[in-house]
Design a protein around this motif. Structure first.
Motif, mmCIF file in Angstrom:
data_model
loop_
_atom_site.group_PDB
_atom_site.id
_atom_site.type_symbol
_atom_site.label_atom_id
_atom_site.label_comp_id
_atom_site.label_asym_id
_atom_site.label_seq_id
_atom_site.Cartn_x
_atom_site.Cartn_y
_atom_site.Cartn_z
ATOM 1 N N ASN A 8 24.254 24.221 -29.668
ATOM 2 C CA ASN A 8 23.170 25.050 -28.865
ATOM 3 C C ASN A 8 22.314 25.907 -29.882
ATOM 4 O O ASN A 8 21.139 26.080 -29.985
ATOM 5 N N THR A 9 23.068 26.173 -30.929
ATOM 6 C CA THR A 9 22.485 27.085 -32.054
ATOM 7 C C THR A 9 21.330 26.339 -32.683
ATOM 8 O O THR A 9 20.224 26.613 -32.883
ATOM 9 N N ALA A 10 21.593 24.976 -33.041
ATOM 10 C CA ALA A 10 20.683 24.144 -33.668
ATOM 11 C C ALA A 10 19.515 23.875 -32.637
ATOM 12 O O ALA A 10 18.430 23.782 -33.030
ATOM 13 N N LEU A 11 19.859 23.631 -31.471
ATOM 14 C CA LEU A 11 18.647 23.443 -30.573
ATOM 15 C C LEU A 11 17.635 24.545 -30.343
ATOM 16 O O LEU A 11 16.396 24.624 -30.188
ATOM 17 N N GLY A 12 18.452 25.814 -30.427
ATOM 18 C CA GLY A 12 17.648 27.021 -30.401
ATOM 19 C C GLY A 12 16.745 27.206 -31.507
ATOM 20 O O GLY A 12 15.539 27.570 -31.227
ATOM 21 N N SER A 13 17.364 26.893 -32.670
ATOM 22 C CA SER A 13 16.516 26.931 -33.910
ATOM 23 C C SER A 13 15.200 26.127 -33.872
ATOM 24 O O SER A 13 14.049 26.331 -34.007
ATOM 25 N N GLU A 14 15.625 24.754 -33.355
ATOM 26 C CA GLU A 14 14.553 23.896 -33.232
ATOM 27 C C GLU A 14 13.422 24.170 -32.104
ATOM 28 O O GLU A 14 12.161 23.854 -32.360
ATOM 29 N N VAL A 15 13.941 24.639 -31.368
ATOM 30 C CA VAL A 15 12.860 25.314 -30.114
ATOM 31 C C VAL A 15 12.027 26.332 -30.688
ATOM 32 O O VAL A 15 10.884 26.361 -30.683
ATOM 33 N N THR A 16 12.729 27.023 -31.608
ATOM 34 C CA THR A 16 11.845 28.264 -32.082
ATOM 35 C C THR A 16 10.830 27.603 -33.116
ATOM 36 O O THR A 16 9.698 28.282 -32.999
ATOM 37 N N LYS A 17 11.217 26.809 -33.781
ATOM 38 C CA LYS A 17 10.525 26.148 -34.892
ATOM 39 C C LYS A 17 9.329 25.432 -34.200
ATOM 40 O O LYS A 17 8.027 25.455 -34.557
ATOM 41 N N LEU A 18 9.578 24.893 -33.014
ATOM 42 C CA LEU A 18 8.749 23.959 -32.305
ATOM 43 C C LEU A 18 7.463 24.895 -31.755
ATOM 44 O O LEU A 18 6.231 24.571 -31.576
ATOM 45 N N GLN A 19 7.930 26.018 -31.293
ATOM 46 C CA GLN A 19 7.149 27.039 -30.872
ATOM 47 C C GLN A 19 6.225 27.559 -31.755
ATOM 48 O O GLN A 19 4.757 27.835 -31.601
#
Length: 1802
Positions: free
Chosen positions: A929-940
């Motif tokens: 979940n942490t990795a996915l959150g960071s990835e979402v932030t990066k994509l934003q």
């Protein structure tokens, strides 16, 4: 009854006559005691004074009443004596043409010298299963009695057939064996019964010859034992022969001939194979096929013919006498001797030498002596006889070998065909032996008859005295006792120079005082023996020579040295070295004497012929005494062999000789007439009084009547079930009955005449009264006036006198009443006082006795209570002590916790491990979940940068382009995948085009032929307009015959199919059944240790690579079966749909996670966990769906491999490959099941771990008990899962094996059905069928060509499975890849689209479920392939008719058709084929299991015919759609033409119809005769005649009351039940009418056959009863509206038979009426009924012979079938008319009680 009463006027008697033996006469003057003359009147109206006296002539025999003449049983005659027996036989033989008559236990058979139609198979079927007294006398009745007693008593039986030569013994024995061969046919195909029958012509050829008395006389006796097994089927036979007449080989009397075989062989001398025999031809040829069939090989046949020909040549060898007369010689050039030696393979010089010389052996030396001419001729003849006798024995031995069986014999029936008593002008040794054998048989017969009489008396419990019968033991002792005739003959044969004259002198000196031996007055070379039948004078000449049967040993030794093995075997001594035989392979030990004995003259013939015959006769008598005998006495009616000519003198001689009269004498000495109590009551109730009729006990009524009518108690006896009468008593009762009827007739006449006179008198009286009335009226009126005046004066006087007398009377009455009142009061008071004292005393006694009893009871109860209290206290103390001890110890607590602690520790450890794993998984989820959150932030951030750099329109365009590229790639992949479909469709279209072209050509030809046919029909109609109706009738008849032949073929096919199934069951019972293989309980932990390669998901590429690999491998390797490949394509499409659905779900989850990302972190982790759980749940459902589909694919693949294995004839290599492949599939299936169990366990642990401990912690303080309980539940689930896995594995193995077996059965059934169908097609249909078969063959060759490669099949299957797995893995990998890419791009698109939207948009808090709107029901039912067996089991195998009784008729048929419609709708040809095949096979199995259940058979006949109608109605054929509704037309089949299955169902319907008829006839068969002919539908109409010994044969169980009698109402009730069952099951009315028609035909056939074979029912009263019964049946038909079914026409013969019994049968007008009436009866049947017609009383007249002859003359030109009996096995051809259903399929409702929840309405 006194003598004077018997011999009164008008009494008929028998008097002796020299020509007719006995002739009738009538007494014209009453006889009185002491008269010496009896005045008689003969038939020619002449008178005769018959002298009588105590010494000269006794009183003549009395004649029986006319009602008793012509009886079936001679013992039924009231007067039992010789003239009565002779007259009864003569009347039956000449007037009725009946050749069989019972005489007690004996069947008398008179040779008709004419072929009679009474021995056909239909007659055998009529007598089979019937009781002996129920049918007319017949040889089949005796055979059936023997067969039935053998089965019932389990005792061997014998049928003894005897009589003179030419009396028909051999024919009677032959017919008896034919009956056994037909009724007790062999259970297998060994055809033993045919071999038994085939032995008869062989034995007739070698053992029969023409004599002066018979053209086919048996010159030997034979006893044939027919062996039966425990089911009473023939398994073998054995033949024993007695006393072959060898002298006939070398000598025949005038007008007689040698054995038939010699003439038959001479007739065949012109054939090439018999040229070597050098014989002359003069008679017909003898066929050797029967010899070969009876067990004689062809090579032996040639040798047999050579031996027979050599005998003929030996008889023609010329012996020339020398001049001295003491020697002789044979010419060197004698051709007959040369041929004799050549045919036998012996040295000619040696035979020539020893035919004229003999060897004399003494103790010192050996001499060779010349013999005289006479001695040489005798030696030559003896050699010929010896050779023929040995050949005869050899043939009999080989016939016995052919008839022998290795099966254990349970019982046997022996048929003895032996010569009867013989007496000629010159009687020799052969006649002596024959008469000796008849003496022994007569002794056995007499003792058996006496034994039966004694048993009958003892069974009926009546007193009996010893009956004096003729005992021929002195005559037998004279012949066979010590120093008897045979002993003296053997003794004389041992004397070196013994002669016949010396032997005769010894007989005179030894037996001159014997009562059975006499010496002729005028001869010293003969003797007389007084036999039981007659005196016979025997000539002594030749006795010694025939008894010695001397043959020179030197001649025998020459024959033993023959170069032909058969000739050598004929004469080899069996004691020294038996002939080499295939049957005797065991070694034998030869025992030699310690001291060598001197070599005798002829060791083979040390025993004389008389001794051998005596020994064999003793053996025969032992066999007969060990069996139950049945006697057949054959009578020769005349010596001229003329048909139906009766010579009374010859008949009497034979009756005396064969023991028939002795049987009559023994019966007459006791109580010959026997009546059952009901029959006696019915016959003679007219003699009873009204008082007797009121008694309910019929037995007592009969006793009272007889005691009144017959004064002498010795004249009758009362048994348990019968009344026994002395001879003549029944005639006396008949006379009384006739007198009673005569008196009744006189009373009737008197009454009628008196009535007529009274009418006349009344008319005269009425006229006189009228005249008198007017005159008397005037006088009366004057007299009345005077009376009125007188009356007035009398009234005055009367009143005065009355008053005076009344006053006096009243005063006296009051005084009397006063006195009576006081007197009665005094007496009543005294009586009251006495009663009062008694009552007080009784009260005192009652009170005292009650007090004493109560006191005793209370004392006893108190003592019992005290004892119980003490005992219970002791037991309670002991129990309390024990409970205290147990309460203080803790052992029971320890015992309860034994083993639980260890389990709890183990479960605790396991829970700890699972908790650790759960924590690890949570940590992994947090990291993810942490990795996915960071990835979402990066994509934003990247989106923001991209938005700043480019416009939104450009980004959207780029994304759309990328999407278009992806779509293009997917389309390209789909195009490549569809390449195979296009190729297949092109090839299919080509084949369809070829088929259409060919069909069009055939249709054109067919249209041309039709035009020509129509043109020809037009011409025929114009030319022959009048013959159309006849041709239509003929065509209809031909159509019926063709339909009958076809249905007979179907019936034969069903029989063969039944036999094949029985053989299949026997084979399957011997096969190896796979056992249960149990898996280890820790299998879930052994997933990685499997020996089989698991599926590697990482090796899969994208979809394009997979398709490219398939193209490189080729279609033949990538897809062995096109159907499987099509299923693979379907599977790919389903995966695409599933991919889209999963993508949608994942997008929804991502949207939820995205929206929840803005919430606080405390809730984010919880939401992530919920999302993961939802994802895991979806993934688990997806895996379960995938697993189920993979299982279905694997099962279908397994079945396809089994099909290939069956098509490849189950070769060893293919079978091993198939087994290996099956094991691999099982291993993969096990691994998938283990993975599924692990997923389920994981889910359980996750759910349990998320729940709080306090939910179950309240159970105890530390919660350990709850943990243990949860752990135990998990272990139980795991064990249950493993057990289910094992059961599924075992079930899969069984299904695979059953599938293979069913495929083999289906293949064989298809071939058989195709062959049957091909043989029944018309030429036009044959052409069309051939075209269809050719198209099917070409299609199969193009589609299944890879299946024919046997060597590569195993590798192809392995490659296909691997490719299939890899293809699925690659598709799943590609799907995940595309999902991921599509998810990324969709996220980008959504972010762009919602960037301008507001942040406060409401969010979905729950998943919305969209329900699909249910479509309209189209009348189809869907089911999974795996549920097919359950569908068949529910609808067919386990279906009970009453389960669907309250629903739509034929509901299973509608359900099955709706399932077929759905399979047609989805275009699944295998499903259609599998379902129809399974249904047909299941119906056959159900019918086989319920082969005697009418209800079940009717139920499936209705459903099968309805399914057939549905296939026609919805086939799309316009001929069947005329009556359909618009909705029904929409439901027609779209893809398949099931015409072939319609034919199969039509054949199945015919088989079920035949079984239904067979079951119904089997139920009705025992009821028909009793209901139609025996039951009294009209009470008191039927009369009872006197019955004899055979009225109730020994086959009936008298103690149990005999067989059950059925009434007509029971028969009609049974018919009503049949019709109701068929109507309830929805069977078509047309079929029900055909069933009823067939049943009525059976009623007609059985009734008419019994009527034609039973004399007791051919009477006027039976005709009346029968006509009434038939009217009741017709009324039932009208009530059921079945009068148009044709059933009445089938019973027309029995209707006419009933009318024939009722009409007058006297004048020519009557004959003409009968001829016009009886159109449905044949001439033979009409004549038979007229011959059998029997009047029941004296007022009816018999049918005269002249009337019968007139009927025959009138009907002789009638063209008809000459068959006497009706064929009871005939079946009308059934026709199934097309009857469409008005019921629409969408309206069919399936009840829940059928448990068909797995069916889905479509």
């Amino acid at each position: 009854m006194s003598v004077t009463e018997l011999y009164s006027r008008y009494t008929r008697v028998w008097i002796p006559d020299p020509e007719e033996v006995w002739k009738p006469a009538e007494i014209i003057k009453d006889y009185k005691e002491g008269d010496t003359v009896l005045h008689l009147k003969l038939e020619d109206e002449s008178t005769l004074e018959y002298s009588i006296g105590p010494k000269d002539h006794a009183l003549p025999f009395l004649r029986n009443p006319d009602i008793l003449v012509g009886e079936n049983d001679l013992t039924a005659l009231s007067y039992l004596h010789e003239p009565a027996v002779l007259h009864n036989l003569k009347v039956r033989f000449l007037e009725s043409n009946h050749i069989y008559t019972y005489c007690g236990i004996v069947l008398v058979a008179i040779n008709p010298y004419e072929q009679l139609q009474i021995y056909g198979e239909e007659v055998i079927n009529a007598y089979s299963g019937q009781n002996m007294g129920d049918m007319d006398p017949h040889i089949f009745a005796v055979a059936e009695e023997a067969y039935k007693q053998m089965a019932r008593d389990e005792k061997n039986q014998s049928i003894i057939v005897s009589g003179e030569s030419g009396a028909g013994k051999t024919v009677s024995a032959k017919y008896a064996m034919r009956f056994f061969a037909t009724v007790g046919g062999s259970a297998n195909d060994t055809s033993v019964e045919e071999k038994v029958l085939a032995s008869s012509p062989i034995m007739e050829a070698i053992g029969n010859a023409k004599t002066t008395r018979n053209d086919n006389s048996s010159r030997f006796g034979k006893y044939i034992q027919i062996g039966f097994d425990r089911r009473y089927h023939i398994i073998g036979a054995n033949m024993r022969t007695y006393l072959l007449e060898k002298s006939r080989v070398v000598f025949q009397a005038d007008e007689e001939r040698n054995y038939h075989i010699f003439y038959q062989l001479c007739a065949s001398s012109s054939l090439p194979e018999f040229k070597d025999l050098t014989l002359m031809s003069n008679i017909n040829i003898y066929h050797s096929d029967t010899v070969c069939y009876a067990g004689v090989k062809e090579i032996h046949q040639v040798s047999i013919f050579k031996v027979i020909a050599s005998i003929l040549h030996l008889g023609n060898v010329g012996i020339v006498s020398e001049r001295d007369g003491e020697s002789c010689h044979i010419n060197r050039d004698d051709t007959h001797l040369h041929h004799f030696c050549r045919l036998l393979g012996i040295e000619q010089e040696q035979m020539e030498h020893w035919l004229c010389r003999r060897k004399l052996v003494t103790t010192a030396e050996t001499y060779v002596k010349n013999v005289s001419y006479a001695q040489a001729v005798n030696a030559r003849d003896a050699l010929a006889k010896h050779i023929y006798a040995h050949l005869f024995d050899w043939i009999v031995e080989h016939i016995n070998k052919a008839l022998h069986t290795s099966t254990k014999q349970h019982s046997f029936i022996g048929v003895l065909d032996i010569y009867g008593f013989e007496t000629f002008e010159i009687n020799s040794f052969e006649q002596f032996c024959i008469n000796y054998a008849n003496e022994k048989l007569q002794q056995q017969f007499n003792s058996h008859v006496f034994k039966l009489e004694q048993e009958e008396y003892m069974k009926e419990q009546i007193p009996w005295t010893l009956i004096d019968f003729y005992d021929n033991q002195p005559c037998i002792d004279l012949i066979e006792a010590k120093l008897g005739i045979l002993d003296l003959l053997d003794e004389e044969c041992k004397v070196p120079k013994g002669t016949d004259q010396n032997w005769a002198q010894k007989l005179y000196s030894k037996h001159s005082k014997s009562g059975h031996f006499e010496k002729p007055r005028m001869s010293n070379r003969s003797f007389i023996v007084v036999h039981f039948a007659d005196k016979v004078e025997y000539q002594c000449d030749g006795f010694l020579e025939k008894n010695r049967d001397t043959v020179y040993e030197e001649q025998i030794n020459i024959l033993k040295a023959s170069q032909f093995q058969l000739v050598a075997d004929l004469f080899n001594d069996g004691k020294d070295a038996g002939p080499p035989s295939a049957t005797s392979k065991t070694s034998k030990i030869n025992v030699r004497a310690a001291k060598p004995a001197p070599k005798g003259h002829n060791r083979e013939h040390r025993k004389t012929v008389g001794t051998q015959f005596r020994n064999s006769l003793h053996l025969l008598m032992e066999t007969l005494n060990a069996t139950t005998p049945h006697y057949v006495r054959c009578i020769k009616p005349n010596d001229f062999k003329e048909s139906f000519v009766f010579d009374s003198r010859r008949a009497v001689q034979q009756l005396r000789a064969c023991g028939v009269l002795e049987t009559i004498r023994i019966s007459a000495a006791g109580y010959p007439s026997r009546w059952t109590y009901p029959d006696f009551f019915s016959r003679y109730r007219v003699l009873m009084t009204k008082k007797d009729m009121t008694i309910g006990d019929k037995k007592q009524v009969c006793k009272n009547l007889l005691e009144t009518l017959i004064k002498d108690p010795d004249k009758f006896q009362f048994g348990k079930t019968k009344i026994f009468f002395r001879a003549g008593q029944v005639a006396y009762l008949e006379k009384l009955r006739a007198d009673k009827f005569r008196f009744a007739c006189i009373n009737i006449q008197k009454t009628v005449r008196g009535w007529l006179q009274r009418i006349r008198y009344r008319k005269i009286r009425k006229s006189a009264i009228t005249l008198q009335r007017y005159g008397r009226g005037y006088l009366a009126r004057r007299y009345a006036e005077m009376l009125r005046l007188t009356r007035a004066a009398l009234i005055c006087q009367k009143q005065y006198r009355m008053v005076r007398v009344r006053r006096e009377y009243l005063r006296t009455r009051r005084a009397v009443i006063t006195i009576q009142a006081f007197t009665r009061g005094m007496f009543i008071r005294r009586l009251y006082q006495e009663f009062l004292l008694h009552h007080k005393a009784m009260i005192i006694q009652k009170t005292i006795r009650g007090w004493l009893v109560r006191k005793k009871y209370l004392r006893a109860r108190y003592a019992a209570i005290v004892i119980q209290c003490f005992y219970r206290r002791v037991r309670a103390k002991r129990q309390l002590k024990q409970l205290k001890i147990e309460a203080r110890s803790a052992e029971h607590l320890k015992n309860l916790s034994v083993g639980m602690e260890n389990k709890i520790v183990q479960l605790q450890k396991k829970m700890d491990n699972q908790s650790k794993e759960y924590k690890t998984q949570n940590e992994q989820l947090v990291v993810t979940n942490t990795a996915l959150g960071s990835e979402v932030t990066k994509l934003q951030k990247e989106v923001e940068t991209l938005r700043s750099r480019q416009t939104a329109g450009t980004q959207v365009t780029s994304l759309q382009e990328e999407l278009e590229k992806l779509r293009a790639e997917l389309q390209e992949a789909n195009a490549q995948k569809k390449q195979i479909e296009e190729e297949f469709s092109n090839e299919k279209q080509g084949l369809e085009q070829v088929r259409k072209d060919r069909v069009e050509e055939l249709e054109k030809e067919n249209s041309l032929l039709k035009k020509e046919k129509e043109e020809m029909n037009r011409r025929i109609q114009t030319s022959n307009q009048g013959d159309v109706s006849q041709k239509e009738i003929r065509l209809q008849v031909e159509l019926d015959e063709e339909r009958q032949r076809y249905q007979n073929l179907v019936k034969e096919y069903s029989r063969l199919e039944q036999r094949y199934e029985n053989l299949q069951e026997d084979m399957s019972s011997t096969k190896f059944h796979p056992g249960h293989r149990r898996n280890h309980s820790n299998q879930s932990s052994l997933g990685s240790d499997s020996n089989y390669p698991s599926i590697n998901m990482s090796e899969a590429g994208d979809t394009d690579d997979t398709i490219q690999q398939v193209e490189e491998m080729g279609i033949e390797k990538a897809a062995m079966d096109l159907s499987v490949f099509m299923k693979l394509q379907k599977r790919v499409r389903e995966l695409e749909q599933e991919r889209k659905r999963l993508q949608t779900n994942l997008e929804k989850v991502e949207e939820l996670s995205k929206h929840k990302g803005n919430e606080p972190k405390s809730s984010t982790s919880e939401d992530d966990i919920n999302a993961d759980l939802a994802y895991n749940s979806l993934k688990r459902q997806e895996l379960e769906t995938e697993n189920k589909k993979l299982k279905n694919d694997l099962n279908e693949l397994r079945k396809a491999v089994a099909d290939k294995a069956s098509d490849n004839n189950s070769s060893n290599e293919l079978q091993e490959g198939y087994n290996l492949l099956l094991n691999q599939l099982k291993a993969a299936n096990e691994e998938l099941d283990v993975r599924k169990e692990e997923v389920l366990m994981l889910k359980t642990q996750i759910v349990n771990s998320t729940s709080k401990a306090q939910d179950w912690g309240y159970l105890n303080e530390d919660g350990e008990l709850g943990l243990a309980y949860q752990g135990l539940k998990q272990v139980a689930r795991l064990l249950e899962a493993q057990l289910q896995t094992q059961s599924r594995q075992h079930k899969d193995e069984l299904e695979a094996l059953h599938t293979q077996i069913e495929l083999l059965k289906d293949n064989l059934e298809k071939k058989q059905e195709m062959l049957d169908h091909f043989s029944t097609l018309s030429p036009e249909a044959l052409v069309e069928f051939s075209v269809q078969q050719e198209i099917t063959r070409l299609t199969n060759e193009n589609l299944v060509r890879p299946y024919l490669r046997y060597n590569l099949l195993y590798m192809m299957v392995i490659i296909f499975l691997q490719d299939l797995k890899e293809l699925v893995e690659k598709l799943e990998k590609n799907e995940k890849k595309l999902k991921k890419q599509l998810r990324i791009y969709m996220k980008k698109v959504q972010e762009l689209e919602v960037s301008q939207a507001t942040k406060s948009r409401p969010e979905l808090t729950r998943q919305v479920t969209v329900q699909r709107k249910e479509k309209d029901f189209e009348g189809m039912l869907e089911y999974y392939k795996d549920d097919e067996a359950l569908l068949v089991k529910t609808l067919i195998t386990d279906m009970k008719p009453n389960a669907v009784s309250a629903t739509v008729p034929c509901l299973p048929a509608y359900i099955l058709f709706m399932c077929i419609r759905h399979a047609d709708y989805i275009n699944d040809d295998q499903k259609v084929h599998s379902l129809l095949t399974a249904n047909i096979n299941a119906i056959k199995k159900v019918l086989k299991r319920n082969n005697d259940d009418f209800e079940m058979t009717s139920f499936w006949l209705a459903n099968t015919s309805r399914l057939l109608h549905c296939l026609k109605q919805y086939s799309g054929d316009e001929a069947f759609m005329t009556q359909n509704t618009a909705k029904q037309n929409e439901h027609c089949l779209k893809n398949f033409d099931l015409a072939e299955y319609r034919q199969v169902l039509s054949d199945l319907s015919i088989q079920i119809y035949q079984q239904l008829v067979r079951v119904a006839e089997g139920i009705m068969q025992p009821m028909i005769v009793s209901a139609m002919l025996e039951s009294e539908s009209i009470p008191s109409l039927a009369g009872v005649k006197p019955m004899g010994y055979r009225n109730r044969s020994s086959s009936l169980d008298c103690e149990s009351g005999g067989p059950v009698g059925y009434t007509l109402q029971a028969l009609i009730k049974q018919l009503g039940q049949f019709y109701t069952i068929m109507a309830d099951h929805g069977l078509d009315p047309e079929i029900s009418q055909q069933v009823v028609r067939q049943l009525f035909y059976s009623i007609n056939a059985v009734t008419l056959n019994n009527l034609l074979l039973r004399k007791d029912v051919c009477s006027w009263s039976t005709g009346m009863q029968l006509r009434y019964n038939i009217s009741q049946l017709e009324e039932w038909l009208r009530g059921k509206n079945l009068h148009q079914s044709g059933a009445v026409a089938t019973i027309e013969p029995v209707i006419q038979a009933a009318q024939l019994l009722q009409v007058k049968k006297k004048t020519s007008q009557d004959a003409e009426a009968i001829c016009s009436l009886c159109t449905a009866l044949s001439l033979q049947q009409i004549v038979k009924i007229l011959n059998l017609y029997t009047p029941l009383n004296e007022f009816e007249e018999r049918v005269t012979v002249s009337f019968i002859r007139e009927i025959q003359n009138r009907l002789q030109d009638r063209i008809e079938n000459n068959q006497l009996l009706v064929d009871t096995k005939y079946t009308f051809p059934v026709l199934f008319p097309y009857t469409p259903s008005a019921l629409s399929l969408e309206t069919v409702h399936i009840p829940a009680s059928l448990s068909l929840d797995f069916l889905t309405r479509v």
